[in-house]
Design a protein around this motif. Structure first.
Motif, PDB file in Angstrom:
ATOM      1  N   SER A  75      11.390  88.379  86.916  1.00  0.00           N
ATOM      2  CA  SER A  75      10.008  88.556  87.358  1.00  0.00           C
ATOM      3  C   SER A  75       9.016  88.605  86.204  1.00  0.00           C
ATOM      4  CB  SER A  75       9.896  89.850  88.163  1.00  0.00           C
ATOM      5  OG  SER A  75       8.544  90.163  88.442  1.00  0.00           O
ATOM      6  N   PRO A  76       7.872  87.938  86.348  1.00  0.00           N
ATOM      7  CA  PRO A  76       6.803  88.071  85.345  1.00  0.00           C
ATOM      8  C   PRO A  76       6.303  89.500  85.201  1.00  0.00           C
ATOM      9  CG  PRO A  76       6.392  86.177  86.761  1.00  0.00           C
ATOM     10  CD  PRO A  76       7.521  86.948  87.383  1.00  0.00           C
ATOM     11  N   HIS A  77       6.426  90.295  86.258  1.00  0.00           N
ATOM     12  CA  HIS A  77       5.970  91.679  86.216  1.00  0.00           C
ATOM     13  C   HIS A  77       6.863  92.501  85.286  1.00  0.00           C
ATOM     14  CE1 HIS A  77       3.142  91.299  89.724  1.00  0.00           C
ATOM     15  NE2 HIS A  77       3.865  90.203  89.839  1.00  0.00           N
ATOM     16  N   CYS A  78       8.176  92.302  85.379  1.00  0.00           N
ATOM     17  CA  CYS A  78       9.105  92.960  84.461  1.00  0.00           C
ATOM     18  C   CYS A  78       8.896  92.443  83.044  1.00  0.00           C
ATOM     19  CB  CYS A  78      10.536  92.711  84.905  1.00  0.00           C
ATOM     20  SG  CYS A  78      10.942  93.290  86.563  1.00  0.00           S
ATOM     21  N   PHE A  79       8.781  91.147  82.911  1.00  0.00           N
ATOM     22  CA  PHE A  79       8.531  90.526  81.604  1.00  0.00           C
ATOM     23  C   PHE A  79       7.294  91.114  80.948  1.00  0.00           C
ATOM     24  CE2 PHE A  79       6.040  86.884  79.740  1.00  0.00           C
ATOM     25  CZ  PHE A  79       6.700  86.849  78.511  1.00  0.00           C
ATOM     26  N   ASN A  80       6.227  91.271  81.720  1.00  0.00           N
ATOM     27  CA  ASN A  80       4.984  91.823  81.185  1.00  0.00           C
ATOM     28  C   ASN A  80       5.176  93.249  80.695  1.00  0.00           C
ATOM     29  OD1 ASN A  80       1.866  91.851  81.000  1.00  0.00           O
ATOM     30  ND2 ASN A  80       2.314  93.623  82.267  1.00  0.00           N
ATOM     31  N   ALA A  81       5.855  94.064  81.506  1.00  0.00           N
ATOM     32  CA  ALA A  81       6.070  95.462  81.125  1.00  0.00           C
ATOM     33  C   ALA A  81       6.898  95.565  79.846  1.00  0.00           C
ATOM     34  CB  ALA A  81       6.767  96.216  82.261  1.00  0.00           C
ATOM     35  N   PHE A  82       8.002  94.818  79.783  1.00  0.00           N
ATOM     36  CA  PHE A  82       8.874  94.896  78.612  1.00  0.00           C
ATOM     37  C   PHE A  82       8.179  94.371  77.356  1.00  0.00           C
ATOM     38  CE2 PHE A  82      12.533  94.083  81.797  1.00  0.00           C
ATOM     39  CZ  PHE A  82      12.438  95.389  82.251  1.00  0.00           C
ATOM     40  N   LYS A  83       7.439  93.307  77.514  1.00  0.00           N
ATOM     41  CA  LYS A  83       6.804  92.656  76.366  1.00  0.00           C
ATOM     42  C   LYS A  83       5.609  93.446  75.841  1.00  0.00           C
ATOM     43  CE  LYS A  83       4.654  88.200  75.108  1.00  0.00           C
ATOM     44  NZ  LYS A  83       3.229  88.575  75.023  1.00  0.00           N
ATOM     45  N   ASN A  84       4.824  94.005  76.738  1.00  0.00           N
ATOM     46  CA  ASN A  84       3.543  94.597  76.339  1.00  0.00           C
ATOM     47  C   ASN A  84       3.461  96.116  76.425  1.00  0.00           C
ATOM     48  OD1 ASN A  84       2.395  91.976  75.938  1.00  0.00           O
ATOM     49  ND2 ASN A  84       2.144  91.790  78.145  1.00  0.00           N
ATOM     50  N   GLU A  85       4.368  96.745  77.165  1.00  0.00           N
ATOM     51  CA  GLU A  85       4.203  98.173  77.423  1.00  0.00           C
ATOM     52  C   GLU A  85       5.431  99.023  77.115  1.00  0.00           C
ATOM     53  OE1 GLU A  85       2.928  98.039  81.483  1.00  0.00           O
ATOM     54  OE2 GLU A  85       0.963  97.208  80.986  1.00  0.00           O
ATOM     55  N   TYR A  86       6.499  98.406  76.597  1.00  0.00           N
ATOM     56  CA  TYR A  86       7.732  99.149  76.319  1.00  0.00           C
ATOM     57  C   TYR A  86       7.972  99.413  74.834  1.00  0.00           C
ATOM     58  CZ  TYR A  86      10.213  99.593  80.804  1.00  0.00           C
ATOM     59  OH  TYR A  86      10.615  99.953  82.067  1.00  0.00           O
ATOM     60  N   ASN A  87       7.305  98.687  73.953  1.00  0.00           N
ATOM     61  CA  ASN A  87       7.533  98.854  72.509  1.00  0.00           C
ATOM     62  C   ASN A  87       9.003  98.644  72.142  1.00  0.00           C
ATOM     63  OD1 ASN A  87       4.779  99.643  72.079  1.00  0.00           O
ATOM     64  ND2 ASN A  87       5.298 101.687  72.840  1.00  0.00           N
ATOM     65  N   LEU A  88       9.525  97.510  72.581  1.00  0.00           N
ATOM     66  CA  LEU A  88      10.940  97.207  72.350  1.00  0.00           C
ATOM     67  C   LEU A  88      11.135  96.510  71.003  1.00  0.00           C
ATOM     68  CD1 LEU A  88      11.984  96.006  75.924  1.00  0.00           C
ATOM     69  CD2 LEU A  88      12.583  98.168  74.817  1.00  0.00           C
ATOM     70  N   ASP A  89      10.918  97.240  69.938  1.00  0.00           N
ATOM     71  CA  ASP A  89      11.117  96.685  68.598  1.00  0.00           C
ATOM     72  C   ASP A  89      12.565  96.252  68.421  1.00  0.00           C
ATOM     73  OD1 ASP A  89       8.500  97.290  68.043  1.00  0.00           O
ATOM     74  OD2 ASP A  89       8.956  99.226  67.126  1.00  0.00           O
ATOM     75  N   GLY A  90      12.745  95.059  67.872  1.00  0.00           N
ATOM     76  CA  GLY A  90      14.085  94.545  67.639  1.00  0.00           C
ATOM     77  C   GLY A  90      14.637  93.704  68.769  1.00  0.00           C
ATOM     78  N   PHE A  91      13.937  93.666  69.918  1.00  0.00           N
ATOM     79  CA  PHE A  91      14.372  92.856  71.052  1.00  0.00           C
ATOM     80  C   PHE A  91      13.473  91.632  71.220  1.00  0.00           C
ATOM     81  CE2 PHE A  91      16.417  96.789  72.405  1.00  0.00           C
ATOM     82  CZ  PHE A  91      17.591  96.337  72.989  1.00  0.00           C
ATOM     83  N   GLN A  92      14.078  90.522  71.523  1.00  0.00           N
ATOM     84  CA  GLN A  92      13.326  89.363  71.986  1.00  0.00           C
ATOM     85  C   GLN A  92      13.209  89.482  73.497  1.00  0.00           C
ATOM     86  OE1 GLN A  92      15.293  85.594  71.400  1.00  0.00           O
ATOM     87  NE2 GLN A  92      13.598  84.400  72.227  1.00  0.00           N
ATOM     88  N   VAL A  93      12.008  89.337  74.031  1.00  0.00           N
ATOM     89  CA  VAL A  93      11.791  89.456  75.477  1.00  0.00           C
ATOM     90  C   VAL A  93      11.186  88.152  75.989  1.00  0.00           C
ATOM     91  CG1 VAL A  93      10.590  90.700  77.307  1.00  0.00           C
ATOM     92  CG2 VAL A  93      11.438  91.950  75.313  1.00  0.00           C
ATOM     93  N   VAL A  94      11.815  87.545  76.986  1.00  0.00           N
ATOM     94  CA  VAL A  94      11.316  86.283  77.533  1.00  0.00           C
ATOM     95  C   VAL A  94      11.395  86.287  79.050  1.00  0.00           C
ATOM     96  CG1 VAL A  94      12.024  84.990  75.472  1.00  0.00           C
ATOM     97  CG2 VAL A  94      13.553  85.090  77.456  1.00  0.00           C
ATOM     98  N   HIS A  95      10.587  85.430  79.644  1.00  0.00           N
ATOM     99  CA  HIS A  95      10.723  85.129  81.069  1.00  0.00           C
ATOM    100  C   HIS A  95      11.747  84.018  81.206  1.00  0.00           C
ATOM    101  CE1 HIS A  95       9.478  83.189  84.952  1.00  0.00           C
ATOM    102  NE2 HIS A  95       9.530  84.452  85.320  1.00  0.00           N
ATOM    103  N   TYR A  96      12.410  83.956  82.345  1.00  0.00           N
ATOM    104  CA  TYR A  96      13.508  82.996  82.474  1.00  0.00           C
ATOM    105  C   TYR A  96      13.074  81.546  82.284  1.00  0.00           C
ATOM    106  CZ  TYR A  96      12.377  81.254  87.177  1.00  0.00           C
ATOM    107  OH  TYR A  96      11.773  80.627  88.246  1.00  0.00           O
ATOM    108  N   THR A  97      11.828  81.193  82.628  1.00  0.00           N
ATOM    109  CA  THR A  97      11.384  79.806  82.438  1.00  0.00           C
ATOM    110  C   THR A  97      11.323  79.447  80.957  1.00  0.00           C
ATOM    111  OG1 THR A  97       9.056  80.502  82.548  1.00  0.00           O
ATOM    112  CG2 THR A  97      10.072  79.703  84.591  1.00  0.00           C
ATOM    113  N   GLN A  98      11.015  80.409  80.115  1.00  0.00           N
ATOM    114  CA  GLN A  98      11.000  80.155  78.673  1.00  0.00           C
ATOM    115  C   GLN A  98      12.409  79.881  78.162  1.00  0.00           C
ATOM    116  OE1 GLN A  98       8.897  83.972  77.978  1.00  0.00           O
ATOM    117  NE2 GLN A  98       7.437  82.788  76.756  1.00  0.00           N
ATOM    118  N   LEU A  99      13.371  80.656  78.662  1.00  0.00           N
ATOM    119  CA  LEU A  99      14.759  80.461  78.244  1.00  0.00           C
ATOM    120  C   LEU A  99      15.313  79.141  78.772  1.00  0.00           C
ATOM    121  CD1 LEU A  99      17.276  81.438  76.820  1.00  0.00           C
ATOM    122  CD2 LEU A  99      17.802  82.867  78.812  1.00  0.00           C
ATOM    123  N   LEU A 100      15.012  78.802  80.027  1.00  0.00           N
ATOM    124  CA  LEU A 100      15.480  77.528  80.575  1.00  0.00           C
ATOM    125  C   LEU A 100      14.928  76.348  79.781  1.00  0.00           C
ATOM    126  CD1 LEU A 100      15.372  77.893  84.478  1.00  0.00           C
ATOM    127  CD2 LEU A 100      17.287  78.240  82.908  1.00  0.00           C
TER     128      LEU A 100
END
Length: 376
Positions: free
Chosen positions: A213-238
């Motif tokens: 979901s773009p909603h999960c992607f948005n939260a992880f990317k912009n609001e979780y501060n996941l330093d050290g993780f790459q965060v993508v939406h599935y369309t980017q990975l495909l």
């Protein structure tokens, strides 16, 4: 911090671009410009907090993009909702969603032990109990529980397997990402979810996260501060897997397809091209563009907690406008890359009587068909 200072209300020009661009304001009692001025002059008065339009906002962020001063009116709405949540002055359906998330880890209040039922007999590695993986696939609440959506993560897992991707899932440990919870106004619960999910992410051993979901992607990317993780939406990975030649198509999909940009993928995160690149790569597809696309895409009305509260506006729903636009341009399929968009647009085909003419599909479903999963 003072409410006026926090949302920079003194900087508002009262130009009205926020209200003028709002996909809801034409049919609902939501006037962001007027509301910002009212709070600036009167503070967080009961009159301001009792505006019914507060729950109509989808937090699509069109207003944020339009503001010439760089203000964030959508966040201002979230701030007012937080005041209502704190006071317990929220719709019953919102209370139920918050309680379900607190008790069971999802807004629908479904049992946590059933969170992995979507995969059926599909063998998917659970991290970290069943080993290590480079990628963590985050399914999301709606795809985990909604029967219409459960096939999407199943198909995506099969695509990942066919491409040789090293991935795993959290299984029943996965909890709501909290994107909508925060936009409902429950910051405290969001922080709990963020802490719980972050702990599970780090203990999984994965180095990258891909979300349905773009909603999960948005939260992880912009609001979780996941330093050290790459965060993508599935369309980017495909898109990347296709460029590497790891996804092969064996069947044509001879359809006219119009792509609908989800707000939390496009407007809020600038991911416009990967979904289109995936669709263009599928043999047989004729890709069409809505007049209102990319940054101007019409919100489906599924975000900002609107999946759990009915809007107060009258007139045509945006989903109905969207499917009629698709019909008029000759599209046979409206493709999207968001579970909420899929559900709202599919409802739009039913209420307009177009469900036999216009089919709503997630991009994953079309990719699976082109690979040949539907033909096995």
């Amino acid at each position: 911090m003072d409410f006026v200072e926090k949302y920079e209300l003194c900087a508002c020009l009262q130009c009205g671009k926020c209200t003028g661009g709002c996909p809801i304001s034409m049919k609902a009692p939501l006037n962001i410009r007027s509301l910002m001025r009212e709070v600036l002059l009167e503070g967080k008065s009961d009159r301001a907090l009792e505006r019914p339009g507060l729950w109509d906002c989808t937090t699509c962020a069109t207003c944020n993009l339009r503001c010439p001063r760089g203000l964030k009116p959508a966040e201002f709405i979230v701030g007012l909702r937080a005041e209502l949540v704190e006071a317990g002055r929220v719709p019953k359906t919102i209370i139920d969603a918050l309680e379900g998330t607190y008790k069971h880890g999802n807004p629908w209040g479904r049992a946590r032990q059933k969170r992995s039922e979507w995969k059926g007999d599909l063998a998917v590695k659970i991290l970290p109990e069943e080993g290590e993986a480079e990628w963590l696939y985050f399914i999301g609440c709606a795809p985990s529980y909604d029967p219409r959506l459960q096939g999407i993560p199943r198909t995506l897992c099969r695509i990942f397997e066919a491409a040789g991707l090293d991935f795993g899932i959290l299984g029943t440990k996965e909890s709501c990402c909290g994107n909508e919870i925060r936009r409902i106004g429950e910051e405290g619960l969001f922080e709990e979810l963020r802490g719980e999910n972050t702990k599970n992410f780090r203990s999984s051993g994965a180095k990258a996260i891909v979300a349905t979901s773009p909603h999960c992607f948005n939260a992880f990317k912009n609001e979780y501060n996941l330093d050290g993780f790459q965060v993508v939406h599935y369309t980017q990975l495909l898109t990347e897997l296709m460029k590497e030649g790891k996804i092969k198509f064996s069947h044509e999909v001879r359809k006219k397809v119009a792509y609908h940009d989800p707000c939390f993928l496009g407007k809020q995160n600038g991911v416009f091209d990967p979904p289109r690149e995936v669709l263009k790569a599928i043999p047989g597809i004729e890709l069409l563009e809505f007049e209102r696309s990319r940054e101007r895409s019409l919100c489906c009305e599924g975000g900002g907690g609107r999946m759990w509260v009915e809007g107060t506006g009258e007139g045509k729903r945006n989903s109905e406008i969207r499917v009629r636009d698709a019909r008029d341009m000759g599209a046979e399929i409206v493709a999207t890359a968001c579970p909420f968009c899929l559900l709202t647009l599919e409802d739009g085909t039913k209420t307009t009587g177009l469900e036999e003419k216009i089919h709503i599909k997630d991009i994953v479903e079309i990719v699976g068909e082109a690979i040949g999963f539907d033909h096995e």
